[in-house]
Design an enzyme around this catalytic site. Structure first.
Site, mmCIF file in Angstrom:
data_model
loop_
_atom_site.group_PDB
_atom_site.id
_atom_site.type_symbol
_atom_site.label_atom_id
_atom_site.label_comp_id
_atom_site.label_asym_id
_atom_site.label_seq_id
_atom_site.Cartn_x
_atom_site.Cartn_y
_atom_site.Cartn_z
ATOM 1 N N TYR A 97 9.992 21.859 -10.885
ATOM 2 C CA TYR A 97 8.625 22.259 -11.249
ATOM 3 C C TYR A 97 8.524 22.516 -12.755
ATOM 4 O O TYR A 97 7.673 21.949 -13.433
ATOM 5 C CB TYR A 97 8.270 23.514 -10.462
ATOM 6 C CG TYR A 97 6.868 24.040 -10.672
ATOM 7 C CD1 TYR A 97 5.763 23.410 -10.108
ATOM 8 C CD2 TYR A 97 6.647 25.206 -11.406
ATOM 9 C CE1 TYR A 97 4.474 23.924 -10.273
ATOM 10 C CE2 TYR A 97 5.365 25.726 -11.575
ATOM 11 C CZ TYR A 97 4.287 25.080 -11.005
ATOM 12 O OH TYR A 97 3.016 25.588 -11.171
ATOM 13 N N LYS A 123 6.606 20.006 -15.165
ATOM 14 C CA LYS A 123 5.394 20.408 -15.895
ATOM 15 C C LYS A 123 5.605 20.283 -17.404
ATOM 16 O O LYS A 123 4.663 19.972 -18.147
ATOM 17 C CB LYS A 123 5.029 21.852 -15.525
ATOM 18 C CG LYS A 123 4.497 22.016 -14.106
ATOM 19 C CD LYS A 123 3.053 21.535 -13.997
ATOM 20 C CE LYS A 123 2.472 21.788 -12.619
ATOM 21 N NZ LYS A 123 1.056 21.453 -12.524
ATOM 22 N N PHE A 132 -5.414 25.927 -3.396
ATOM 23 C CA PHE A 132 -6.012 27.227 -3.707
ATOM 24 C C PHE A 132 -6.955 27.113 -4.914
ATOM 25 O O PHE A 132 -8.179 27.275 -4.791
ATOM 26 C CB PHE A 132 -4.868 28.232 -3.929
ATOM 27 C CG PHE A 132 -5.236 29.463 -4.696
ATOM 28 C CD1 PHE A 132 -6.336 30.231 -4.327
ATOM 29 C CD2 PHE A 132 -4.473 29.873 -5.785
ATOM 30 C CE1 PHE A 132 -6.673 31.376 -5.039
ATOM 31 C CE2 PHE A 132 -4.803 31.003 -6.495
ATOM 32 C CZ PHE A 132 -5.906 31.760 -6.133
ATOM 33 N N VAL A 175 -0.923 11.425 -5.581
ATOM 34 C CA VAL A 175 -1.122 11.065 -6.991
ATOM 35 C C VAL A 175 0.070 10.312 -7.586
ATOM 36 O O VAL A 175 -0.014 9.797 -8.705
ATOM 37 C CB VAL A 175 -1.436 12.296 -7.881
ATOM 38 C CG1 VAL A 175 -2.769 12.915 -7.529
ATOM 39 C CG2 VAL A 175 -0.308 13.323 -7.847
ATOM 40 N N PHE A 202 -0.161 18.391 1.002
ATOM 41 C CA PHE A 202 1.198 18.937 1.104
ATOM 42 C C PHE A 202 1.168 20.471 1.140
ATOM 43 O O PHE A 202 1.815 21.093 1.976
ATOM 44 C CB PHE A 202 2.074 18.439 -0.055
ATOM 45 C CG PHE A 202 3.421 19.101 -0.044
ATOM 46 C CD1 PHE A 202 4.354 18.775 0.926
ATOM 47 C CD2 PHE A 202 3.745 20.090 -0.971
ATOM 48 C CE1 PHE A 202 5.588 19.415 0.977
ATOM 49 C CE2 PHE A 202 4.976 20.728 -0.926
ATOM 50 C CZ PHE A 202 5.901 20.391 0.050
ATOM 51 N N TYR A 217 0.192 10.655 -24.999
ATOM 52 C CA TYR A 217 -1.002 9.818 -24.765
ATOM 53 C C TYR A 217 -2.086 10.151 -25.803
ATOM 54 O O TYR A 217 -2.830 9.265 -26.236
ATOM 55 C CB TYR A 217 -1.554 10.020 -23.342
ATOM 56 C CG TYR A 217 -0.976 9.072 -22.316
ATOM 57 C CD1 TYR A 217 0.344 9.213 -21.877
ATOM 58 C CD2 TYR A 217 -1.735 8.041 -21.764
ATOM 59 C CE1 TYR A 217 0.883 8.342 -20.927
ATOM 60 C CE2 TYR A 217 -1.206 7.179 -20.811
ATOM 61 C CZ TYR A 217 0.099 7.336 -20.398
ATOM 62 O OH TYR A 217 0.621 6.478 -19.456
ATOM 63 N N LEU A 225 -4.749 18.872 -11.020
ATOM 64 C CA LEU A 225 -4.167 20.093 -10.448
ATOM 65 C C LEU A 225 -3.124 19.790 -9.376
ATOM 66 O O LEU A 225 -2.522 20.716 -8.828
ATOM 67 C CB LEU A 225 -5.268 20.969 -9.827
ATOM 68 C CG LEU A 225 -5.944 22.003 -10.742
ATOM 69 C CD1 LEU A 225 -6.715 21.328 -11.862
ATOM 70 C CD2 LEU A 225 -6.896 22.887 -9.946
HETATM 71 P P1 NAD Z 1 -1.626 24.804 -4.304
HETATM 72 O O1 NAD Z 1 -0.277 24.453 -3.817
HETATM 73 O O2 NAD Z 1 -2.479 25.705 -3.485
HETATM 74 O O3 NAD Z 1 -2.481 23.493 -4.601
HETATM 75 C C1 NAD Z 1 -1.915 22.287 -5.033
HETATM 76 C C2 NAD Z 1 -2.640 21.154 -4.334
HETATM 77 O O4 NAD Z 1 -2.055 19.903 -4.781
HETATM 78 C C3 NAD Z 1 -2.473 21.185 -2.817
HETATM 79 O O5 NAD Z 1 -3.709 20.980 -2.189
HETATM 80 C C4 NAD Z 1 -1.510 20.042 -2.527
HETATM 81 O O6 NAD Z 1 -1.669 19.496 -1.238
HETATM 82 C C5 NAD Z 1 -1.852 19.070 -3.648
HETATM 83 N N1 NAD Z 1 -0.764 18.133 -3.933
HETATM 84 C C6 NAD Z 1 0.545 18.405 -4.093
HETATM 85 N N2 NAD Z 1 1.239 17.285 -4.340
HETATM 86 C C7 NAD Z 1 0.335 16.263 -4.332
HETATM 87 C C8 NAD Z 1 0.429 14.867 -4.509
HETATM 88 N N3 NAD Z 1 1.600 14.255 -4.740
HETATM 89 N N4 NAD Z 1 -0.703 14.126 -4.429
HETATM 90 C C9 NAD Z 1 -1.903 14.716 -4.167
HETATM 91 N N5 NAD Z 1 -2.046 16.043 -3.999
HETATM 92 C C10 NAD Z 1 -0.936 16.800 -4.065
HETATM 93 O O7 NAD Z 1 -1.416 25.438 -5.766
HETATM 94 P P2 NAD Z 1 -2.467 26.131 -6.731
HETATM 95 O O8 NAD Z 1 -2.051 27.532 -6.910
HETATM 96 O O9 NAD Z 1 -3.846 25.809 -6.331
HETATM 97 O O10 NAD Z 1 -2.124 25.379 -8.094
HETATM 98 C C11 NAD Z 1 -2.912 24.274 -8.552
HETATM 99 C C12 NAD Z 1 -2.354 23.787 -9.878
HETATM 100 O O11 NAD Z 1 -2.355 24.846 -10.833
HETATM 101 C C13 NAD Z 1 -0.926 23.275 -9.783
HETATM 102 O O12 NAD Z 1 -0.794 22.137 -10.594
HETATM 103 C C14 NAD Z 1 -0.101 24.408 -10.343
HETATM 104 O O13 NAD Z 1 1.068 23.943 -10.954
HETATM 105 C C15 NAD Z 1 -1.069 25.016 -11.371
HETATM 106 N N6 NAD Z 1 -0.751 26.440 -11.566
HETATM 107 C C16 NAD Z 1 -1.134 27.380 -10.649
HETATM 108 C C17 NAD Z 1 -0.807 28.713 -10.853
HETATM 109 C C18 NAD Z 1 -1.203 29.799 -9.891
HETATM 110 O O14 NAD Z 1 -0.813 30.951 -10.098
HETATM 111 N N7 NAD Z 1 -2.003 29.557 -8.886
HETATM 112 C C19 NAD Z 1 -0.050 29.082 -11.981
HETATM 113 C C20 NAD Z 1 0.343 28.085 -12.863
HETATM 114 C C21 NAD Z 1 -0.027 26.764 -12.666
#
Ligand code: NAD
Ligand code: UDP
Length: 320
Positions: free
Chosen positions: A145, A149, A13, A59, A36, A159, A73
């Site tokens: 999670y 994080k 997203f 990753v 995923f 680092y 991300l």
């Molecule tokens: P999302 O689940 O839509 O996107 C995460 C992406 O990471 C997906 O495309 C998934 O396939 C990929 N991914 C997961 N595990 C992976 C791996 N091992 N190797 C490669 N790719 C992998 O979530 P999002 O809402 O887009 O969130 C993106 C980032 O922002 C995340 O790290 C999340 O923790 C952080 N975040 C998002 C929010 C929110 O409200 N959207 C809030 C806090 C933090």
């Protein structure tokens, strides 16, 4: 100047919107994702973009590329997705962070971590400033999670202290918008789809728990500004919209926008579900001159329009 920028989780997203934004700025973008919780269709419009490269990669495995900046991300963000395989979630958060930090160290480049308001857990301090250390259950269902994080943040700062890696840590609060998966499980897509289909609206618990929802465009602007900021600004820095609502209020707004006849139904509150959450964004205002601009109603109207358009399609969460 045009840079080569690595975005992990770029098919998700937030990641897909970030790729769009960086390409619009004239950069080259390499997106790595294991699909995923992301979807190829989020990037389908970039198939013919010569400055965009999409690589299927986990990753958790080391990765090397000649890039100038990294946005990390990769990690499923929905509780439903991150609890599906909690061991993988922890590995993604922790080993993924190490792999990106090693790449940043090798190349002496900036690396930005998408951290989360979940580091505050179920908070006793409200709103949450960056100085608050949080109240996380270290052995609960959300720990994969939350602790993943938190450990990633610790690694980023180690680092930085040990090897002077130029880091940027953003603590992202609940963000919503187009390209969230219909079966994402997070509250905004759940409630919008229930309202559009005339199904019961599922309020977990009494629906009086609060969240503060940020529209995706505002959040992406914050991430890009943080990356562009001077070397003295490393975070952690809260990015989110301080406009706090109860989940019941959110549901009412969605009913109003969609004109739905859906009724509320109550389901059990998930374990360790935070009671309240609101970012203190004083630091982002001061250090980045950033603040969200899209009101909740306006962002929800755009998100409803997205789901209306896509409702007829076939959606698969784990398209990989
Ligand atoms: P999302 O689940 O839509 O996107 C995460 C992406 O990471 C997906 O495309 C998934 O396939 C990929 N991914 C997961 N595990 C992976 C791996 N091992 N190797 C490669 N790719 C992998 O979530 P999002 O809402 O887009 O969130 C993106 C980032 O922002 C995340 O790290 C999340 O923790 C952080 N975040 C998002 C929010 C929110 O409200 N959207 C809030 C806090 C933090
Ligand atoms: N929630 C809800 N109904 C749903 C999905 C979620 O009431 O269909 C609640 C959930 O219990 C939480 C809030 O909405 O209190 C936000 O949940 P989400 O999964 O979007 O994100 P969280 O902030 O909990 O990680």
């Amino acid at each position: 100047m045009s840079k080569k920028i690595l975005v992990t989780g770029g098919a998700g997203f937030l990641g897909s919107h970030l790729c769009d934004r960086l390409l619009a700025q004239g950069h080259h973008v390499i997106c790595v994702d294991n699909f995923f919780s992301g979807a190829q269709r989020n990037l389908a419009h970039l198939a013919k973009e010569p400055r965009f490269t999409l690589l299927r990669h986990d990753v958790v495995l080391p990765f090397a590329a000649e890039v100038d900046e990294i946005y990390n991300l990769a990690a499923p963000a929905s509780p439903v997705h991150y609890q599906f395989n909690p061991i993988e979630t922890t590995k993604t958060c922790v080993i993924g962070a190490i792999n990106m930090l090693d790449l940043a160290l090798q190349r002496n480049i900036k690396v930005l971590q998408a951290s989360t308001s979940e580091v505050y857990g179920d908070p006793e301090q409200h709103p949450q400033p960056e100085s608050y250390w949080g109240r996380v259950n270290p052995i609960g269902l959300r720990a994969c999670y939350d602790e993943g994080k938190r450990c990633a943040e610790a690694l980023f700062f180690d680092y930085h202290r040990q090897h002077q890696v130029p880091i940027k840590v953003a603590r992202i609060f609940n963000t919503y918008g187009p390209r969230m998966l219909p079966d994402d499980g997070r509250v905004v897509p759940n409630l919008i789809l229930q309202a559009l289909k005339g199904e019961d609206i599922t309020l977990y618990g009494d629906g009086l728990q609060t969240r503060s929802f940020c529209y995706v465009d505002d959040l992406i602007e914050g991430l890009v500004q943080l990356m562009a900021s001077g070397s003295d600004i490393i975070g952690p820095i809260n990015l989110g919209n301080p406009d706090e609502v109860t989940i019941r209020q959110l549901a009412g707004l969605i009913i109003d926008i969609t004109g739905s006849n859906s009724k509320f139904t109550h389901e059990p509150l998930p374990t360790d579900d935070p009671r309240q959450r609101q970012p203190d964004i004083a630091q982002a205002r001061q250090q980045l001159d950033w603040a969200p601009t899209v009101p909740l109603r306006e962002g929800l109207i755009k998100t409803v329009a997205y789901f209306e358009k896509h409702l007829a399609g076939t959606f698969v969460a784990h398209s990989g």
